[in-house]
Write a protein that holds these residues in place. Sequence first.
Motif, PDB file in Angstrom:
ATOM      1  N   ARG A   1       0.853  -1.204   0.000  1.00 52.90           N
ATOM      2  CA  ARG A   1       0.000   0.000   0.000  1.00 52.90           C
ATOM      3  C   ARG A   1       0.884   1.247   0.000  1.00 52.90           C
ATOM      4  O   ARG A   1       1.801   1.369   0.823  1.00 52.90           O
ATOM      5  CB  ARG A   1      -0.885   0.021   1.257  1.00 52.90           C
ATOM      6  N   LYS A   2       0.615   2.153  -0.904  1.00 50.49           N
ATOM      7  CA  LYS A   2       1.360   3.406  -0.967  1.00 50.49           C
ATOM      8  C   LYS A   2       0.821   4.387   0.069  1.00 50.49           C
ATOM      9  O   LYS A   2      -0.390   4.518   0.246  1.00 50.49           O
ATOM     10  CB  LYS A   2       1.264   4.017  -2.356  1.00 50.49           C
ATOM     11  N   ILE A   3       1.738   5.078   0.733  1.00 53.86           N
ATOM     12  CA  ILE A   3       1.359   6.048   1.759  1.00 53.86           C
ATOM     13  C   ILE A   3       1.930   7.414   1.381  1.00 53.86           C
ATOM     14  O   ILE A   3       3.064   7.527   0.908  1.00 53.86           O
ATOM     15  CB  ILE A   3       1.907   5.648   3.140  1.00 53.86           C
ATOM     16  N   GLU A   4       1.128   8.445   1.612  1.00 51.86           N
ATOM     17  CA  GLU A   4       1.616   9.810   1.415  1.00 51.86           C
ATOM     18  C   GLU A   4       1.207  10.664   2.609  1.00 51.86           C
ATOM     19  O   GLU A   4       0.022  10.728   2.965  1.00 51.86           O
ATOM     20  CB  GLU A   4       1.071  10.426   0.126  1.00 51.86           C
ATOM     21  N   ILE A   5       2.185  11.293   3.228  1.00 47.50           N
ATOM     22  CA  ILE A   5       1.932  12.239   4.308  1.00 47.50           C
ATOM     23  C   ILE A   5       2.178  13.636   3.757  1.00 47.50           C
ATOM     24  O   ILE A   5       3.222  13.899   3.157  1.00 47.50           O
ATOM     25  CB  ILE A   5       2.863  11.997   5.513  1.00 47.50           C
ATOM     26  N   LYS A   6       1.215  14.527   3.950  1.00 45.93           N
ATOM     27  CA  LYS A   6       1.359  15.909   3.486  1.00 45.93           C
ATOM     28  C   LYS A   6       1.326  16.857   4.684  1.00 45.93           C
ATOM     29  O   LYS A   6       0.549  16.652   5.630  1.00 45.93           O
ATOM     30  CB  LYS A   6       0.244  16.279   2.507  1.00 45.93           C
ATOM     31  N   ASN A   7       2.175  17.857   4.631  1.00 43.46           N
ATOM     32  CA  ASN A   7       2.183  18.895   5.648  1.00 43.46           C
ATOM     33  C   ASN A   7       1.437  20.113   5.114  1.00 43.46           C
ATOM     34  O   ASN A   7       1.682  20.561   3.986  1.00 43.46           O
ATOM     35  CB  ASN A   7       3.620  19.262   6.010  1.00 43.46           C
ATOM     36  N   LYS A   8       0.508  20.646   5.903  1.00 41.03           N
ATOM     37  CA  LYS A   8      -0.323  21.759   5.447  1.00 41.03           C
ATOM     38  C   LYS A   8       0.466  23.044   5.245  1.00 41.03           C
ATOM     39  O   LYS A   8      -0.002  23.973   4.588  1.00 41.03           O
ATOM     40  CB  LYS A   8      -1.464  21.973   6.436  1.00 41.03           C
ATOM     41  N   GLN A   9       1.683  23.096   5.814  1.00 44.16           N
ATOM     42  CA  GLN A   9       2.545  24.248   5.596  1.00 44.16           C
ATOM     43  C   GLN A   9       3.573  23.987   4.494  1.00 44.16           C
ATOM     44  O   GLN A   9       4.514  24.755   4.310  1.00 44.16           O
ATOM     45  CB  GLN A   9       3.259  24.592   6.903  1.00 44.16           C
ATOM     46  N   ASN A  10       3.368  22.903   3.789  1.00 47.24           N
ATOM     47  CA  ASN A  10       4.199  22.527   2.642  1.00 47.24           C
ATOM     48  C   ASN A  10       5.651  22.244   3.014  1.00 47.24           C
ATOM     49  O   ASN A  10       6.552  22.395   2.179  1.00 47.24           O
ATOM     50  CB  ASN A  10       4.144  23.604   1.547  1.00 47.24           C
ATOM     51  N   TYR A  11       5.885  21.808   4.239  1.00 45.33           N
ATOM     52  CA  TYR A  11       7.213  21.334   4.583  1.00 45.33           C
ATOM     53  C   TYR A  11       7.438  19.959   3.941  1.00 45.33           C
ATOM     54  O   TYR A  11       6.486  19.216   3.660  1.00 45.33           O
ATOM     55  CB  TYR A  11       7.374  21.220   6.096  1.00 45.33           C
ATOM     56  N   LYS A  12       8.679  19.623   3.738  1.00 46.32           N
ATOM     57  CA  LYS A  12       9.029  18.348   3.127  1.00 46.32           C
ATOM     58  C   LYS A  12       8.916  17.230   4.157  1.00 46.32           C
ATOM     59  O   LYS A  12       9.340  17.385   5.301  1.00 46.32           O
ATOM     60  CB  LYS A  12      10.456  18.395   2.572  1.00 46.32           C
ATOM     61  N   ILE A  13       8.355  16.099   3.742  1.00 42.93           N
ATOM     62  CA  ILE A  13       8.215  14.936   4.601  1.00 42.93           C
ATOM     63  C   ILE A  13       9.222  13.875   4.166  1.00 42.93           C
ATOM     64  O   ILE A  13       9.287  13.505   2.992  1.00 42.93           O
ATOM     65  CB  ILE A  13       6.796  14.347   4.530  1.00 42.93           C
ATOM     66  N   GLN A  14      10.002  13.387   5.101  1.00 42.63           N
ATOM     67  CA  GLN A  14      10.928  12.284   4.840  1.00 42.63           C
ATOM     68  C   GLN A  14      10.368  11.055   5.526  1.00 42.63           C
ATOM     69  O   GLN A  14      10.448  10.898   6.740  1.00 42.63           O
ATOM     70  CB  GLN A  14      12.324  12.606   5.371  1.00 42.63           C
ATOM     71  N   SER A  15       9.765  10.169   4.736  1.00 48.06           N
ATOM     72  CA  SER A  15       9.057   9.019   5.279  1.00 48.06           C
ATOM     73  C   SER A  15       9.147   7.855   4.309  1.00 48.06           C
ATOM     74  O   SER A  15       9.426   8.038   3.123  1.00 48.06           O
ATOM     75  CB  SER A  15       7.580   9.373   5.520  1.00 48.06           C
ATOM     76  N   ARG A  16       8.872   6.687   4.804  1.00 44.69           N
ATOM     77  CA  ARG A  16       8.795   5.514   3.932  1.00 44.69           C
ATOM     78  C   ARG A  16       7.653   5.686   2.947  1.00 44.69           C
ATOM     79  O   ARG A  16       6.679   6.402   3.202  1.00 44.69           O
ATOM     80  CB  ARG A  16       8.607   4.241   4.749  1.00 44.69           C
ATOM     81  N   ALA A  17       7.737   4.998   1.804  1.00 48.72           N
ATOM     82  CA  ALA A  17       6.780   5.201   0.725  1.00 48.72           C
ATOM     83  C   ALA A  17       5.539   4.327   0.852  1.00 48.72           C
ATOM     84  O   ALA A  17       4.538   4.581   0.174  1.00 48.72           O
ATOM     85  CB  ALA A  17       7.447   4.944  -0.626  1.00 48.72           C
ATOM     86  N   GLY A  18       5.587   3.316   1.714  1.00 44.01           N
ATOM     87  CA  GLY A  18       4.436   2.443   1.844  1.00 44.01           C
ATOM     88  C   GLY A  18       4.704   1.308   2.813  1.00 44.01           C
ATOM     89  O   GLY A  18       5.704   1.310   3.531  1.00 44.01           O
ATOM     90  N   TYR A  19       3.812   0.316   2.826  1.00 43.63           N
ATOM     91  CA  TYR A  19       3.945  -0.813   3.743  1.00 43.63           C
ATOM     92  C   TYR A  19       3.255  -2.020   3.128  1.00 43.63           C
ATOM     93  O   TYR A  19       2.491  -1.918   2.166  1.00 43.63           O
ATOM     94  CB  TYR A  19       3.329  -0.491   5.102  1.00 43.63           C
ATOM     95  N   TYR A  20       3.535  -3.188   3.683  1.00 48.57           N
ATOM     96  CA  TYR A  20       2.860  -4.414   3.293  1.00 48.57           C
ATOM     97  C   TYR A  20       1.828  -4.760   4.362  1.00 48.57           C
ATOM     98  O   TYR A  20       2.165  -4.898   5.538  1.00 48.57           O
ATOM     99  CB  TYR A  20       3.871  -5.555   3.139  1.00 48.57           C
ATOM    100  N   ALA A  21       0.575  -4.880   3.949  1.00 48.10           N
ATOM    101  CA  ALA A  21      -0.492  -5.181   4.895  1.00 48.10           C
ATOM    102  C   ALA A  21      -0.265  -6.549   5.524  1.00 48.10           C
ATOM    103  O   ALA A  21       0.210  -7.475   4.877  1.00 48.10           O
ATOM    104  CB  ALA A  21      -1.848  -5.147   4.199  1.00 48.10           C
ATOM    105  N   THR A  22      -0.621  -6.667   6.793  1.00 44.87           N
ATOM    106  CA  THR A  22      -0.519  -7.946   7.472  1.00 44.87           C
ATOM    107  C   THR A  22      -1.316  -8.993   6.724  1.00 44.87           C
ATOM    108  O   THR A  22      -2.464  -8.770   6.369  1.00 44.87           O
ATOM    109  CB  THR A  22      -1.067  -7.833   8.903  1.00 44.87           C
ATOM    110  N   ARG A  23      -0.684 -10.127   6.469  1.00 45.63           N
ATOM    111  CA  ARG A  23      -1.388 -11.186   5.746  1.00 45.63           C
ATOM    112  C   ARG A  23      -2.208 -12.022   6.710  1.00 45.63           C
ATOM    113  O   ARG A  23      -1.703 -12.553   7.693  1.00 45.63           O
ATOM    114  CB  ARG A  23      -0.395 -12.082   5.013  1.00 45.63           C
ATOM    115  N   ASN A  24      -3.496 -12.131   6.406  1.00 43.77           N
ATOM    116  CA  ASN A  24      -4.395 -13.001   7.163  1.00 43.77           C
ATOM    117  C   ASN A  24      -4.462 -14.339   6.449  1.00 43.77           C
ATOM    118  O   ASN A  24      -4.853 -14.427   5.301  1.00 43.77           O
ATOM    119  CB  ASN A  24      -5.791 -12.364   7.239  1.00 43.77           C
ATOM    120  N   GLU A  25      -4.058 -15.403   7.147  1.00 43.03           N
ATOM    121  CA  GLU A  25      -3.973 -16.721   6.519  1.00 43.03           C
ATOM    122  C   GLU A  25      -5.309 -17.170   5.940  1.00 43.03           C
ATOM    123  O   GLU A  25      -5.377 -17.910   4.980  1.00 43.03           O
ATOM    124  CB  GLU A  25      -3.466 -17.756   7.540  1.00 43.03           C
ATOM    125  N   GLU A  26      -6.421 -16.709   6.521  1.00 48.08           N
ATOM    126  CA  GLU A  26      -7.723 -17.134   6.048  1.00 48.08           C
ATOM    127  C   GLU A  26      -8.056 -16.545   4.686  1.00 48.08           C
ATOM    128  O   GLU A  26      -8.941 -17.024   3.992  1.00 48.08           O
ATOM    129  CB  GLU A  26      -8.802 -16.727   7.056  1.00 48.08           C
TER     130      GLU A  26
END
Length: 343
Positions: free
Chosen positions: A316-341
């Motif tokens: 899943r892609k993630i985007e964090i935005k700052n309302k004052q337009n500061y730059k965000i240094q963050s990971r680009a996404g994550y892998y959702a926990t896999r449910n075996e079912e």
Amino acid sequence: MLKSLFFHRVFAVLAFLSIVPIALGQQSQSSPAQQPDDTQKPGETVKVNVNVVQLFFNVKDKHGALIPNQTKDDFEISEDGKPQTIKYFTAESNLPLTIGMMIDSSGSQRNVIDMEKEVGGAFLKQILTDKDEAFVISFDISVDLLQDFTRDTHRLQAALNKAKINVDYTSGGIPGMGGGPVPQHNSPGTLLYDAVYLSAHDMLSKETGRKAMILLTDGQDEGSRLKIQDAIEASQKADAIVYVLLCADRGFYSGMGYSGESDMRKLTEQTGGRVINVGNKFDKLREAFDQIAAELRSQYNIGYTPTNPKQDGTYRKIEIKNKQNYKIQSRAGYYATRNEEQQ
């Protein structure tokens, strides 16, 4: 059994996994539990845990200076383009920190490895508190765990000092790159991607708190069985921020070409870290470590419950935005926990 022994056993298995992407990282994901409420405190992991996504990130101005004193209302967050509701937010510097210090001991580092040992050891003495820990890995024709998890900075420095350039220079040329003597044991020269994968999957994936890998390398991989994307995916699944300090003595390459920086930027941008080019300059390396220390002490922690409830192991892609337009240094996404079912 000691983690160091397990580490070496996993590395041996890589020989059988050179064709298909590694799926073992899914085993480190937490299984789902109860839904959190708005008063839930931040957990000790960045991965999806009890259906909550947590992210550590830095906020910077256009000159790269860190911005303090931001609040929850200063941010918006989206997942795959869909707005998410922020459940909690804090300026986080107190959670335990685990650092993987990774030192390239291939032939190209012979003129910079001594300064890497000295400055890297000083950094660990500066950054580690009594609740933090670190380990040391060297990589060249093999990947070696020189020091397992410890907060003892004397042991960490001793481990760094063990890193040796593992090539024969008697006939000149560029070891491991087809232009001179080959590394010992007739093996490829710089197993960088394999080292990152093993550090993430085997060492960091089951740790809690804040996690970071710091690579002291020129970024040039020679001979890894895994690809850069495997290293990136393992780092993301372990929720590890990756910093790369490019200690590249360009004169070593003698017109042969250099291409390591591009892949290192992919690795760091996808995991929330960054590349800092220090060349062979002692002062630049020390300044780079100071910058990393400041960033690790100035992280924000944001958490939300995804509107996509599927626990299917997808990215899943993630985007964090700052309302004052500061730059965000963050990971680009994550892998959702896999449910075996749902498999």
